[in-house]
Design an enzyme around this catalytic site. Structure first.
Site, PDB file in Angstrom:
ATOM      1  N   GLY A  39     -26.401  17.581  28.763  1.00 27.24           N
ATOM      2  CA  GLY A  39     -26.201  16.199  28.361  1.00 27.24           C
ATOM      3  C   GLY A  39     -27.024  15.299  29.260  1.00 27.24           C
ATOM      4  O   GLY A  39     -27.873  15.768  30.031  1.00 27.24           O
ATOM      5  N   GLN A  41     -26.387  13.735  31.978  1.00 34.28           N
ATOM      6  CA  GLN A  41     -26.273  14.025  33.408  1.00 34.28           C
ATOM      7  C   GLN A  41     -26.960  15.342  33.753  1.00 34.28           C
ATOM      8  O   GLN A  41     -27.730  15.436  34.713  1.00 34.28           O
ATOM      9  CB  GLN A  41     -24.806  14.055  33.829  1.00 34.28           C
ATOM     10  CG  GLN A  41     -24.569  14.020  35.323  1.00 34.28           C
ATOM     11  CD  GLN A  41     -25.003  12.731  35.988  1.00 34.28           C
ATOM     12  OE1 GLN A  41     -25.875  12.736  36.845  1.00 34.28           O
ATOM     13  NE2 GLN A  41     -24.392  11.608  35.605  1.00 34.28           N
ATOM     14  N   HIS A 124     -18.152  15.867  38.772  1.00 39.10           N
ATOM     15  CA  HIS A 124     -16.934  15.136  38.422  1.00 39.10           C
ATOM     16  C   HIS A 124     -15.766  15.996  38.889  1.00 39.10           C
ATOM     17  O   HIS A 124     -15.780  17.219  38.708  1.00 39.10           O
ATOM     18  CB  HIS A 124     -16.890  14.932  36.910  1.00 39.10           C
ATOM     19  CG  HIS A 124     -15.902  13.914  36.429  1.00 39.10           C
ATOM     20  ND1 HIS A 124     -15.346  12.959  37.247  1.00 39.10           N
ATOM     21  CD2 HIS A 124     -15.372  13.690  35.194  1.00 39.10           C
ATOM     22  CE1 HIS A 124     -14.536  12.197  36.544  1.00 39.10           C
ATOM     23  NE2 HIS A 124     -14.529  12.621  35.298  1.00 39.10           N
ATOM     24  N   GLU A 244     -23.957 -17.253  26.734  1.00 36.81           N
ATOM     25  CA  GLU A 244     -23.040 -17.598  27.823  1.00 36.81           C
ATOM     26  C   GLU A 244     -22.151 -16.432  28.236  1.00 36.81           C
ATOM     27  O   GLU A 244     -21.598 -16.432  29.337  1.00 36.81           O
ATOM     28  CB  GLU A 244     -22.171 -18.788  27.409  1.00 36.81           C
ATOM     29  CG  GLU A 244     -22.908 -20.109  27.352  1.00 36.81           C
ATOM     30  CD  GLU A 244     -23.441 -20.557  28.708  1.00 36.81           C
ATOM     31  OE1 GLU A 244     -22.911 -20.106  29.749  1.00 36.81           O
ATOM     32  OE2 GLU A 244     -24.402 -21.341  28.727  1.00 36.81           O
TER      33      GLU A 244
END
Length: 351
Positions: A39, A41, A124, A244
């Protein structure tokens, strides 16, 4: 190793000055990094390590959606690209970078191929910390380490190519060889980390899951929607409301915060903006503290983990995800963004 003091807290950081790329190459010269999962990563880390002279092979399901992508990146079937189980068998550092749900699913197939003295590498802490839910329990006779870049995989690669790096946390869960910290540090430098800072698997996943659901993604999107909708409800045009809410933040202010800090950004805005921001930031902080406290408790307890595992392992997950993303994409705020991004000077020059 260098030491920094922040708010009276002494912290350790490691940069390429203390642990050079040459030293990382020396530490890893006998290693084969088997990247399981490609993927964003996995792809970014694998390519960075390969470019830095580290021996990298890829483990990917043949015929799967990423098989051709791996080949297009220069990995060769039978030489540097293998089925997941074979890559795990060939590697000495097994980078387990499948999705969290994918790690749970593949673990029974990968575990038999792990050898004494190998290093099991994560980016992770999810699978290890929530082992009761994932079933990912490493053998006792191997190192278990973590390098977690604090950015998306695309940024890990893009920053590397630009000559900079993404900061990464580093942890050792299990040190069988006595070399786990050295291996982890070398790998962190090899993926191009700007600097490394020590943590634990538990702290990494608790902070990561909170951050993703909070300021980095969930809270940011929710606050943007609330402000945009309030402005539109009170008669402001889509362009005005979007500028904004999103454009000024992403194209101007957030860069100043990243470069110099929030106080510097405040000091370099108008006095009207300064006063309003200082008066209102506390009210926003106090309003969301209960939400963050609930979120953190749910992360630590594993409630959020179970939601992830249940949702991501469902056979129709991708269809449901696309439906949710399509709903977001079709919101007026992001439709406005799609149009207004084309008006940015750099886009007009390319056109």
């Amino acid at each position: 190793m260098a030491e920094i003091t922040i708010g009276g807290v002494l912290e350790e950081v490691i940069t390429a000055e203390e642990f050079s790329l040459e030293k990382a190459r020396e530490v890893l010269k006998v290693e084969t990094v088997a990247m399981l999962g490609y993927g964003v990563q996995g792809q970014g880390q694998a390519l960075n390590m390969r470019d830095n002279g580290i021996n990298v092979i890829i483990g990917q399901r043949q015929g799967g959606p990423s098989w051709d992508k791996v080949i297009n990146d220069g990995f060769v079937p039978g030489k540097t690209l293998f089925p997941v189980e074979e890559a795990a068998d060939r590697g000495t550092v097994i980078a387990y970078l499948l999705s969290d749900a994918g790690q749970k699913e593949m673990w029974p197939k990968v575990k038999p191929h792990l050898k004494e003295g190998d290093a099991l590498y994560f980016s992770h802490g999810f699978s290890i910390v929530y082992k009761e839910q994932t079933g990912v329990i490493p053998p006792d006779n191997m190192d278990v380490i973590l390098i977690a870049p604090k950015g998306a995989g695309r940024t890990v690669r893009a920053n590397f190519l630009a000559g900079s790096g993404i900061n990464s946390s580093m942890a050792v869960f299990q040190d069988y060889t006595g070399r786990a910290r050295e291996r982890a540090t070398a790998l962190g430098i090899a993926v191009g980390s700007g600097y490394l800072f020590p943590t634990t698997f538990a702290n990494e996943v608790h902070s990561d899951l909170t951050g993703e659901r909070g300021v980095l993604m969930g809270a940011l999107a929710g606050i943007m929607e609330a402000q945009y909708n309030t402005l539109r409800k009170n008669g402001h045009s889509p362009s005005e409301a979007f500028n904004e809410t999103v454009e000024e933040l992403t194209q101007s202010l957030i860069g100043l915060v990243g470069a110099n800090g929030m106080d510097w950004m405040y000091a370099n805005c108008s006095t009207t903006a300064q006063r309003g921001a200082l008066d209102w930031k506390g009210r926003f902080r106090d309003a969301v503290i209960p939400v963050f406290e609930e979120l953190y408790e749910r992360v630590v307890s594993g409630k959020e983990t179970q939601i992830v595992l249940d949702a991501n392992s469902a056979p129709d997950y991708r269809e449901k995800l696309e439906k949710e993303l399509t709903e977001m994409r079709n919101m007026e705020m992001w439709q406005a963004g799609a149009v207004l991004r084309q008006l940015r000077p750099e886009r007009r020059k390319k056109a």
